[in-house]
Design a protein around this motif. Structure first.
Motif, PDB file in Angstrom:
ATOM      1  N   TYR A 154       1.070  -1.610   0.056  1.00  0.00           N
ATOM      2  CA  TYR A 154       0.120  -0.080  -0.057  1.00  0.00           C
ATOM      3  C   TYR A 154       0.937   1.022   0.278  1.00  0.00           C
ATOM      4  O   TYR A 154       1.477   1.865   1.020  1.00  0.00           O
ATOM      5  CB  TYR A 154      -0.507  -0.062   1.357  1.00  0.00           C
ATOM      6  CG  TYR A 154      -2.119   1.265   1.265  1.00  0.00           C
ATOM      7  CD1 TYR A 154      -2.695   1.383   0.239  1.00  0.00           C
ATOM      8  CD2 TYR A 154      -1.611   2.116   2.523  1.00  0.00           C
ATOM      9  CE1 TYR A 154      -3.575   2.866   0.883  1.00  0.00           C
ATOM     10  CE2 TYR A 154      -2.475   2.811   2.446  1.00  0.00           C
ATOM     11  CZ  TYR A 154      -3.220   3.961   1.700  1.00  0.00           C
ATOM     12  OH  TYR A 154      -4.152   4.070   1.837  1.00  0.00           O
ATOM     13  N   SER A 167       1.219   4.533 -14.290  1.00  0.00           N
ATOM     14  CA  SER A 167       0.047   3.654 -13.028  1.00  0.00           C
ATOM     15  C   SER A 167      -0.706   3.879 -13.697  1.00  0.00           C
ATOM     16  O   SER A 167      -1.203   4.141 -14.941  1.00  0.00           O
ATOM     17  CB  SER A 167      -0.131   5.181 -12.278  1.00  0.00           C
ATOM     18  OG  SER A 167       0.689   5.331 -11.237  1.00  0.00           O
ATOM     19  N   HIS A 234       1.854   0.158 -10.314  1.00  0.00           N
ATOM     20  CA  HIS A 234       0.728   1.072  -9.141  1.00  0.00           C
ATOM     21  C   HIS A 234      -0.812   1.341 -10.107  1.00  0.00           C
ATOM     22  O   HIS A 234      -0.582   1.676 -11.054  1.00  0.00           O
ATOM     23  CB  HIS A 234       1.295   2.835  -8.371  1.00  0.00           C
ATOM     24  CG  HIS A 234       0.723   3.278  -7.845  1.00  0.00           C
ATOM     25  ND1 HIS A 234       1.214   3.178  -6.622  1.00  0.00           N
ATOM     26  CD2 HIS A 234      -0.460   4.292  -8.060  1.00  0.00           C
ATOM     27  CE1 HIS A 234      -0.285   3.574  -5.338  1.00  0.00           C
ATOM     28  NE2 HIS A 234      -1.097   4.638  -6.654  1.00  0.00           N
ATOM     29  N   VAL A 235      -1.431   0.818  -9.091  1.00  0.00           N
ATOM     30  CA  VAL A 235      -2.714   0.526  -9.117  1.00  0.00           C
ATOM     31  C   VAL A 235      -3.614   1.574  -7.918  1.00  0.00           C
ATOM     32  O   VAL A 235      -3.124   1.628  -7.483  1.00  0.00           O
ATOM     33  CB  VAL A 235      -3.281  -0.628  -9.422  1.00  0.00           C
ATOM     34  CG1 VAL A 235      -4.808  -0.252  -9.355  1.00  0.00           C
ATOM     35  CG2 VAL A 235      -2.866  -1.553 -10.640  1.00  0.00           C
ATOM     36  N   ALA A 260      -5.775  -4.869  -7.463  1.00  0.00           N
ATOM     37  CA  ALA A 260      -4.776  -4.088  -6.565  1.00  0.00           C
ATOM     38  C   ALA A 260      -3.485  -4.576  -7.517  1.00  0.00           C
ATOM     39  O   ALA A 260      -2.264  -3.979  -8.065  1.00  0.00           O
ATOM     40  CB  ALA A 260      -4.740  -3.597  -5.331  1.00  0.00           C
ATOM     41  N   ALA A 263      -0.822  -4.447 -10.592  1.00  0.00           N
ATOM     42  CA  ALA A 263       0.476  -3.875 -10.187  1.00  0.00           C
ATOM     43  C   ALA A 263       1.916  -4.622  -9.888  1.00  0.00           C
ATOM     44  O   ALA A 263       1.670  -5.650  -8.702  1.00  0.00           O
ATOM     45  CB  ALA A 263       0.750  -2.815  -8.992  1.00  0.00           C
ATOM     46  N   PHE A 272      -0.701   0.550  -4.650  1.00  0.00           N
ATOM     47  CA  PHE A 272      -1.607   0.299  -4.634  1.00  0.00           C
ATOM     48  C   PHE A 272      -2.088   1.838  -3.916  1.00  0.00           C
ATOM     49  O   PHE A 272      -1.531   2.050  -2.772  1.00  0.00           O
ATOM     50  CB  PHE A 272      -2.693  -0.873  -4.817  1.00  0.00           C
ATOM     51  CG  PHE A 272      -2.918  -1.844  -3.210  1.00  0.00           C
ATOM     52  CD1 PHE A 272      -3.993  -0.659  -3.288  1.00  0.00           C
ATOM     53  CD2 PHE A 272      -1.939  -1.838  -2.666  1.00  0.00           C
ATOM     54  CE1 PHE A 272      -4.298  -1.303  -0.996  1.00  0.00           C
ATOM     55  CE2 PHE A 272      -2.200  -2.595  -1.330  1.00  0.00           C
ATOM     56  CZ  PHE A 272      -3.069  -2.405  -0.792  1.00  0.00           C
TER      57      PHE A 272
END
Length: 531
Positions: A154, A167, A234-235, A260, A263, A272
């Motif tokens: 995260y 992203s 990255h999500v 997520a 990623a 994410f």
């Protein structure tokens, strides 16, 4: 595909990026024949292209509702779950089998899990949450757990202007996708767009832009979560709520993780986050922990509907489709669109008069299976299906040539904006679906080719329209260089004072005065001047 053989069943379970689909492809190609059912046409098409590269186009088939490529010598079949043909093959794979818990389509995946079997090997792919269902429904199956290849972490909430390159921003409606893509165009030069409703051709063209680095951002619906593999680091979630067809609700933790997990593919770690750090759009601490540690609630039930309905009469058909499942972990599926349409048509006296024999009842049920690609709802869709069945149940049982031709001609225009062209593609998919039913048309091969060609033209137009609306190559070129050595900025000044960056004209230089190109959008001029 047979429900009589259960030997050699393996359930491969785990989170995203564990190589489950790759393993299934590898196993299928090791057999003399095989078939894999996928949750999305886009994914079936992606894997079809991969297997064609291994086995050759004359040995590999693609079978979806709207598209069929079945060479005479085909031995390996890539299909959507709904379109898996009843064939005797050595290997059968079912991808994303945890979708058996989906209220709308779950009964299809449950049926495949229970009855689809390869002659020599069967592989069920899904999340770890599926484990108790496998143990109860396929007790003889060997369960194999696969760990994720990379770490998913995260990264907190970030505004769109602060998102890192590579992203993917996930939204849950076309309107939200377009709004996010427009903001990225203004702030970062643009984004590629991927939605489940896109044709494979448009989707591939958009992804190619992202993969080639022409844009650094991708905006997608949750279709990205179903195994579509892209180079995403990255999500970011634009929202954590979605409309599931019946109500607006918060995503489950498993759904969040599925998305997520796009990623960080293979050995590359991924991150994410959300676009908001408070309110309903923010992750809760317990959700973050569950996603990072891949811990999700186990499934307690799967949806079920009779896989071999009774065609002796309309009433018998409805009764068999509404039958209760055997006691245990199976739950009766909520009424799906096809059954809702069947019930509406069953109220018509002329339908009952024509569907008095099993063959015609089966034909009626096939017509009710027409997908509502246009998303018009039960009543308008039922009226369309009624007209289709009217033609299928009279004379030679064919849809009139003129009606089909007129509808295709009406759709054959590339004028309009993104939603208009996307709507035409959705309507074209209905006619493509019809054209794939060999006994619904006098010349199905001709019309299949016509609808495929129309979808290609509209798809190319949609890709061009998406690119024009959501990508500004001048801003992208400049943003890519911001922060780099100014001396390395690839600026070229032409003999007439025109200024170009990476061959994209951005304005002109008159003495010491820079003027932005006249055709630049007003919202972009500030960015160009600031650069």
């Amino acid at each position: 595909m047979s429900d009589e053989v259960s030997a050699g069943v393996t359930a491969v379970l785990g989170p995203t990026n564990t190589g489950k689909t790759h393993l299934a492809i590898e196993r299928m190609c090791a057999h003399s024949s095989g078939m894999i059912g996928f949750p999305l046409r886009l994914l079936a098409r992606e894997v079809y292209d991969r297997v064609v590269a291994i086995k050759g186009a004359n040995r590999v088939a693609l079978v979806t509702g709207e598209e069929k490529i079945v060479p005479p010598d085909a031995r390996w079949f890539l299909c959507t779950a709904e379109s898996m043909p009843d064939r005797d093959v050595a290997f059968v794979g079912i991808d994303e089998a945890q979708l058996g818990a989906d209220p709308e389509r779950g009964h299809v995946f449950t049926d495949r899990l229970l009855r689809a079997r390869g002659r020599e090997e069967t592989m069920i792919l899904g999340s770890e949450a599926l484990r108790p269902m496998i143990k109860k429904l396929v007790p003889s199956a060997e369960i194999v757990n696969r760990p994720r290849f990379s770490t998913l972490t995260y990264a907190g909430a970030k505004k769109i202007s602060r998102l890192p390159k590579r992203s993917a921003i996930v939204a849950f409606s076309a309107e939200e996708v377009y709004a996010v893509a427009e903001m990225l165009r203004r702030l970062r030069g643009g984004a590629a767009v991927v939605m489940g409703a896109l044709s494979p051709r448009t989707r591939n063209a958009q992804v190619a832009m992202f993969q080639a680095g022409e844009v650094d951002y991708l905006v997608a619906t949750d279709a990205i979560g179903m195994g579509l593999n892209m180079d995403v680091a990255h999500v970011a979630f634009a929202s954590l709520n979605k409309f599931d067809g019946k109500r607006q609700r918060r995503l489950t933790v498993a759904e969040m993780a599925q998305i997520a997990g796009r990623a960080g593919r293979h050995q590359r770690d991924g991150t994410f986050g959300a676009l908001s750090d408070d309110g309903p759009g923010a992750f809760l601490p317990e959700e973050v922990l569950a996603i990072e540690e891949h811990r999700f609630p186990r499934l307690e039930n799967l949806y079920w509907r009779q896989g071999e309905p009774d065609f002796s009469s309309i009433d018998a058909l409805v009764a068999s489709l509404e039958a209760r499942p055997p006691a245990g972990v199976l739950r009766a599926a909520p009424q799906a669109l096809d059954l809702g349409v069947l019930k509406r048509l069953a109220e018509e006296g002329w339908v009952r008069e024509r569907a008095r024999h099993p063959a015609m009842v089966a034909r009626l049920w096939a017509a009710c299976g027409l997908p509502d690609f246009r998303k018009v709802g039960l009543d308008p869709h039922a009226r369309f299906v009624s007209r289709v069945f009217g033609h299928l149940s009279e004379g030679r049982g064919h849809i009139p040539h003129q009606w089909f031709a007129d509808e295709i001609a009406r759709l054959d225009t590339v004028a309009g904006d993104v939603p208009v062209i996307a709507g035409r593609i959705a309507a074209t998919r209905i006619w493509a679906y019809i054209a794939q039913r060999a006994d619904w048309l006098a010349e199905p091969t001709l019309w299949a080719a016509r609808t495929a060609a129309l979808e290609e033209r509209l798809s190319d137009a949609l890709h061009a329209s998406l690119t024009q609306r959501f990508v500004d190559k001048r801003t992208t070129a400049l943003m890519r260089q911001i922060g780099a050595d100014a001396g390395a900025l690839p600026v070229v000044i032409g003999p007439e004072g025109e200024v170009m960056v990476e061959d994209h004209p951005i304005g002109r230089l008159d003495g010491f005065r820079f003027t932005v190109a006249a055709d630049a959008r007003a919202s972009d001029k500030r960015l160009l001047l600031a650069a």
